[in-house]
Design an enzyme around this catalytic site. Structure first.
Site, PDB file in Angstrom:
ATOM      1  N   ASP A 137       0.684   3.942   5.907  1.00  0.00           N
ATOM      2  CA  ASP A 137       0.927   3.595   4.505  1.00  0.00           C
ATOM      3  C   ASP A 137       0.614   4.774   3.573  1.00  0.00           C
ATOM      4  OD1 ASP A 137       1.849   1.032   4.785  1.00  0.00           O
ATOM      5  OD2 ASP A 137      -0.118   0.118   4.697  1.00  0.00           O
ATOM      6  N   LYS A 161      10.992  -5.064   8.987  1.00  0.00           N
ATOM      7  CA  LYS A 161       9.848  -4.938   8.069  1.00  0.00           C
ATOM      8  C   LYS A 161       8.709  -4.283   8.840  1.00  0.00           C
ATOM      9  CE  LYS A 161      10.597  -8.981   5.169  1.00  0.00           C
ATOM     10  NZ  LYS A 161      10.069 -10.285   4.748  1.00  0.00           N
ATOM     11  N   ASN A 200       9.465   0.365  -2.084  1.00  0.00           N
ATOM     12  CA  ASN A 200       9.229   0.165  -0.646  1.00  0.00           C
ATOM     13  C   ASN A 200       9.452  -1.304  -0.279  1.00  0.00           C
ATOM     14  OD1 ASN A 200       6.661  -0.432  -1.977  1.00  0.00           O
ATOM     15  ND2 ASN A 200       5.778  -0.626   0.067  1.00  0.00           N
ATOM     16  N   LEU A 252       8.997  -8.729 -14.721  1.00  0.00           N
ATOM     17  CA  LEU A 252      10.450  -8.849 -14.904  1.00  0.00           C
ATOM     18  C   LEU A 252      11.051  -9.540 -13.694  1.00  0.00           C
ATOM     19  CD1 LEU A 252      12.682  -7.800 -16.896  1.00  0.00           C
ATOM     20  CD2 LEU A 252      12.958  -5.852 -15.360  1.00  0.00           C
ATOM     21  N   ASP A 253      11.845 -10.577 -13.942  1.00  0.00           N
ATOM     22  CA  ASP A 253      12.587 -11.195 -12.839  1.00  0.00           C
ATOM     23  C   ASP A 253      13.890 -10.418 -12.693  1.00  0.00           C
ATOM     24  OD1 ASP A 253      14.103 -12.613 -11.104  1.00  0.00           O
ATOM     25  OD2 ASP A 253      13.972 -14.537 -12.167  1.00  0.00           O
ATOM     26  N   THR A 254      13.901  -9.523 -11.730  1.00  0.00           N
ATOM     27  CA  THR A 254      15.054  -8.612 -11.613  1.00  0.00           C
ATOM     28  C   THR A 254      16.237  -9.260 -10.906  1.00  0.00           C
ATOM     29  OG1 THR A 254      14.112  -7.726  -9.595  1.00  0.00           O
ATOM     30  CG2 THR A 254      13.617  -6.548 -11.631  1.00  0.00           C
ATOM     31  N   GLY A 291      -7.491  20.453  19.106  1.00  0.00           N
ATOM     32  CA  GLY A 291      -7.099  21.858  19.066  1.00  0.00           C
ATOM     33  C   GLY A 291      -7.600  22.635  20.260  1.00  0.00           C
ATOM     34  N   GLY A 292      -7.661  23.951  20.110  1.00  0.00           N
ATOM     35  CA  GLY A 292      -8.005  24.821  21.231  1.00  0.00           C
ATOM     36  C   GLY A 292      -9.499  25.007  21.449  1.00  0.00           C
ATOM     37  N   GLN A 293     -10.323  24.458  20.563  1.00  0.00           N
ATOM     38  CA  GLN A 293     -11.774  24.592  20.717  1.00  0.00           C
ATOM     39  C   GLN A 293     -12.319  23.209  21.093  1.00  0.00           C
ATOM     40  OE1 GLN A 293     -13.152  27.497  20.532  1.00  0.00           O
ATOM     41  NE2 GLN A 293     -11.831  28.738  19.234  1.00  0.00           N
ATOM     42  N   GLN A 316       0.778  -1.242   0.000  1.00  0.00           N
ATOM     43  CA  GLN A 316       0.000   0.000   0.000  1.00  0.00           C
ATOM     44  C   GLN A 316       0.811   1.293   0.000  1.00  0.00           C
ATOM     45  OE1 GLN A 316      -3.338   2.437   2.606  1.00  0.00           O
ATOM     46  NE2 GLN A 316      -2.980   0.341   3.168  1.00  0.00           N
ATOM     47  N   GLU A 336       1.318  -1.213   8.177  1.00  0.00           N
ATOM     48  CA  GLU A 336       0.538  -0.065   8.652  1.00  0.00           C
ATOM     49  C   GLU A 336       0.437   0.064  10.180  1.00  0.00           C
ATOM     50  OE1 GLU A 336      -1.308   2.518   7.060  1.00  0.00           O
ATOM     51  OE2 GLU A 336      -1.691   3.133   9.108  1.00  0.00           O
TER      52      GLU A 336
HETATM   53  N1  CAO Z   1      11.981  -9.941  -9.381  1.00  0.00           N
HETATM   54  C1  CAO Z   1      12.692 -10.671  -8.513  1.00  0.00           C
HETATM   55  N2  CAO Z   1      12.667 -10.485  -7.185  1.00  0.00           N
HETATM   56  C2  CAO Z   1      11.858  -9.513  -6.722  1.00  0.00           C
HETATM   57  C3  CAO Z   1      11.089  -8.705  -7.577  1.00  0.00           C
HETATM   58  C4  CAO Z   1      11.173  -8.955  -8.972  1.00  0.00           C
HETATM   59  N3  CAO Z   1      10.478  -8.254  -9.860  1.00  0.00           N
HETATM   60  N4  CAO Z   1      10.390  -7.832  -6.824  1.00  0.00           N
HETATM   61  C5  CAO Z   1      10.712  -8.080  -5.545  1.00  0.00           C
HETATM   62  N5  CAO Z   1      11.601  -9.094  -5.477  1.00  0.00           N
HETATM   63  C6  CAO Z   1      12.213  -9.672  -4.296  1.00  0.00           C
HETATM   64  C7  CAO Z   1      12.974  -8.669  -3.468  1.00  0.00           C
HETATM   65  O1  CAO Z   1      14.220  -8.402  -4.063  1.00  0.00           O
HETATM   66  C8  CAO Z   1      13.068  -9.390  -2.130  1.00  0.00           C
HETATM   67  O2  CAO Z   1      14.112 -10.339  -2.217  1.00  0.00           O
HETATM   68  P1  CAO Z   1      15.222 -10.554  -1.043  1.00  0.00           P
HETATM   69  O3  CAO Z   1      14.461 -10.622   0.250  1.00  0.00           O
HETATM   70  O4  CAO Z   1      15.848 -11.847  -1.435  1.00  0.00           O
HETATM   71  O5  CAO Z   1      16.157  -9.421  -1.077  1.00  0.00           O
HETATM   72  C9  CAO Z   1      11.760 -10.191  -2.093  1.00  0.00           C
HETATM   73  O6  CAO Z   1      11.211 -10.102  -3.399  1.00  0.00           O
HETATM   74  C10 CAO Z   1      10.720  -9.757  -1.106  1.00  0.00           C
HETATM   75  O7  CAO Z   1      10.660  -8.352  -0.951  1.00  0.00           O
HETATM   76  P2  CAO Z   1      10.187  -7.729   0.430  1.00  0.00           P
HETATM   77  O8  CAO Z   1      11.080  -8.241   1.524  1.00  0.00           O
HETATM   78  O9  CAO Z   1      10.068  -6.273   0.288  1.00  0.00           O
HETATM   79  O10 CAO Z   1       8.714  -8.335   0.593  1.00  0.00           O
HETATM   80  P3  CAO Z   1       8.017  -9.001   1.866  1.00  0.00           P
HETATM   81  O11 CAO Z   1       6.696  -9.456   1.362  1.00  0.00           O
HETATM   82  O12 CAO Z   1       8.852 -10.002   2.556  1.00  0.00           O
HETATM   83  O13 CAO Z   1       7.821  -7.751   2.866  1.00  0.00           O
HETATM   84  C11 CAO Z   1       6.998  -5.591   3.526  1.00  0.00           C
HETATM   85  C12 CAO Z   1       6.784  -6.851   2.678  1.00  0.00           C
HETATM   86  C13 CAO Z   1       5.929  -4.590   3.164  1.00  0.00           C
HETATM   87  C14 CAO Z   1       6.884  -5.957   5.034  1.00  0.00           C
HETATM   88  C15 CAO Z   1       8.406  -5.015   3.262  1.00  0.00           C
HETATM   89  O14 CAO Z   1       8.543  -4.829   1.874  1.00  0.00           O
HETATM   90  C16 CAO Z   1       8.684  -3.706   3.985  1.00  0.00           C
HETATM   91  O15 CAO Z   1       8.932  -3.670   5.198  1.00  0.00           O
HETATM   92  N6  CAO Z   1       8.694  -2.594   3.229  1.00  0.00           N
HETATM   93  C17 CAO Z   1       9.039  -1.292   3.742  1.00  0.00           C
HETATM   94  C18 CAO Z   1       7.948  -0.718   4.601  1.00  0.00           C
HETATM   95  C19 CAO Z   1       6.640  -0.632   3.874  1.00  0.00           C
HETATM   96  O16 CAO Z   1       6.497  -0.043   2.830  1.00  0.00           O
HETATM   97  N7  CAO Z   1       5.630  -1.181   4.506  1.00  0.00           N
HETATM   98  C20 CAO Z   1       4.265  -0.937   4.073  1.00  0.00           C
HETATM   99  C21 CAO Z   1       3.702  -2.047   3.372  1.00  0.00           C
HETATM  100  S1  CAO Z   1       1.975  -1.757   3.171  1.00  0.00           S
HETATM  101  O17 CAO Z   1       1.315  -2.072   4.639  1.00  0.00           O
END
Ligand code: CAO
Length: 415
Positions: free
Chosen positions: A168, A136, A96, A72-74, A247-249, A17, A139
């Site tokens: 978020d 990690k 994010n 895309l698999d980055t 606030g003040g009101q 989000q 929200e």
């Molecule tokens: N191709 C290949 N790999 C990809 C990719 C792609 N297109 N897109 C993402 N990935 C990989 C990432 O590189 C990561 O790999 P590693 O852990 O091996 O480095 C993996 O996918 C997972 O990414 P992530 O750790 O961000 O995802 P998660 O689901 O485990 O965590 C979240 C989610 C939201 C907790 C975490 O991203 C976070 O803390 N973000 C920052 C704070 C934030 O924005 N939170 C709000 C979220 S909304 O409530």
């Protein structure tokens, strides 16, 4: 009509989000937002809280309007090569991921600067530098760590989180402002820069008035506009203030006609000092206009609950809309508690585009919140969110890849 951010290209690496709210705003202002998603899976919210089998969820569609999607698999060698092209092609990278994920992918700030010194790299993390920087965050964690939960709720209950997604969507808004500022500064500096917004910081910024109160409490040991005054006790930290005004009101939520069966038959009422005389007349307490126990804001503070009780006695004979109409005739500030059902049906919100009906290719029509920020020279047209990988071929062709190269990437499962 031209748009404010026409020509700005965003490499959108956001998910869930917080980040998507930021890039959706930029798209609404005219930026070309290219959302990069993992092949075969995509943003996890596509499948979360689904209400129709195999159709992108409302969670996803309502956060990703007006974007293009490529898969895309980055982490693969050839995927990284495409990502390098995207970094050269775009103005802003927004992400994010969990802390360190972009670095682990091989795209450190230094590497991105080598590829494109003009690139702005904008990130949301849960926490800024410090003891929790590697955590990690979702929200409600941000609401708890940013001071919102400890100051929300009633004195005799536990901390509460709010329905407004201040961690978020609130941080997404902060990041969007940072990105636009960085784009503006780039005009003179010629350089990109990093833009960072931590969710804890964003929530704390929105809880600014509570840090104000913390310091007032430390100095005076009491806060006379809080419901704990005059009977309850104050500790050393700002307590939960129930529905007291920030606030003040002084203000409070009071019952209206029908409250016994309608959970939203309530009104927020504010005892604004300049209209005290009018308040007394409307609620049938004209003697309070001159009574020294009620005539001044200071005298009223220890009697606020008694005063709100008297107002409530009157509002309980009116619907929230009748009460609001009558108070407004005397410029007395108040507001009805509106349910999501009522907001969804409100014609004025439809007319301004704050609530829009969007047509999605597989979902059909649904309601969304449109752009809450209105620019007179850059109107927003809300378009459907993209299907997973809908624009992969189109974007790769724009990057200069031939049809044969695109097919080879597909055969390798890179896209
Ligand atoms: N191709 C290949 N790999 C990809 C990719 C792609 N297109 N897109 C993402 N990935 C990989 C990432 O590189 C990561 O790999 P590693 O852990 O091996 O480095 C993996 O996918 C997972 O990414 P992530 O750790 O961000 O995802 P998660 O689901 O485990 O965590 C979240 C989610 C939201 C907790 C975490 O991203 C976070 O803390 N973000 C920052 C704070 C934030 O924005 N939170 C709000 C979220 S909304 O409530």
């Amino acid at each position: 009509m031209a748009k404010a951010l026409d020509g700005v290209r965003i490499l959108d690496f956001t998910h869930v989000q917080s980040g998507p709210t930021c890039t959706q705003l930029l798209a609404w202002f005219g930026a070309d937002v290219i959302k990069v998603e993992r092949a075969g899976a995509g943003d996890i919210t596509r499948e979360q809280l689904r209400d129709i089998p195999d159709v992108d969820s409302l969670y996803f569609t309502m956060l990703n309007h007006n974007k293009r999607s490529i898969t895309l698999d980055t982490k693969s060698k050839n995927g990284k090569a495409v990502l390098e092209k995207l970094v050269r092609h775009c103005d802003v990278l927004v992400e994010n991921f969990a802390p360190g994920a972009l670095d682990r992918m091989g795209f450190t700030w230094e590497r991105i600067q080598q590829l494109n010194p003009k690139m702005i790299v904008a990130s949301i993390k849960g926490f800024g530098p410090g003891p929790y920087e590697d955590c990690k965050v979702y929200e409600n964690v941000a609401q708890c760590a940013g001071g919102a939960a400890s100051t929300t709720g009633f004195d005799d209950g536990p901390p509460l989180v709010t329905g407004a997604q201040i961690g978020d969507s609130g941080t997404g808004l902060h990041l969007a402002l940072g990105i636009v500022c960085a784009l503006y500064q780039r005009k003179s500096s010629g350089r990109g820069q990093r833009v960072q917004a931590a969710m804890q910081d964003g929530v704390l910024n929105l809880c600014r008035v509570k840090l104000r109160d913390q310091q007032r409490l430390a100095r005076t040991k009491v806060m006379k506009e809080y419901p704990q005054y005059p009977k309850g006790k104050f500790g050393s930290a700002v307590p939960r203030a129930g529905n007291a005004s920030g606030g003040g009101q002084p203000g409070w939520i009071i019952k209206c006609k029908g409250w016994e069966t309608d959970p939203n038959a309530y009104l927020y009422f504010i005892t604004q000092a300049p209209v005290w005389k009018e308040i007394c007349n409307v609620i049938g307490k004209p003697e309070w206009i001159t009574d020294p126990d009620y005539a001044t804001p200071g005298a009223r503070l220890p009697r606020l609950m008694e005063i709100f009780g008297a107002v409530e006695k009157w509002t309980m004979t009116k619907t929230k809309f009748e009460a609001m109409d009558e108070f407004n005739q005397h410029d007395i500030p108040c507001g009805p508690i509106l349910s999501m059902e009522e907001l969804a049906a409100e014609p004025s919100l439809r007319a301004t585009g704050t609530i829009v009906e969007v047509d999605h290719p597989t979902r059909g029509k649904y309601l969304s919140v449109g752009n809450p920020i209105k620019l007179s020279d850059s109107p927003t047209e809300v378009r459907s969110s993209p299907l997973l990988g809908e624009h992969t071929d189109e974007v790769l062709a724009e990057l200069g890849l031939s049809a044969t190269e695109i097919e080879a990437l597909r055969a390798e499962n890179v896209i």
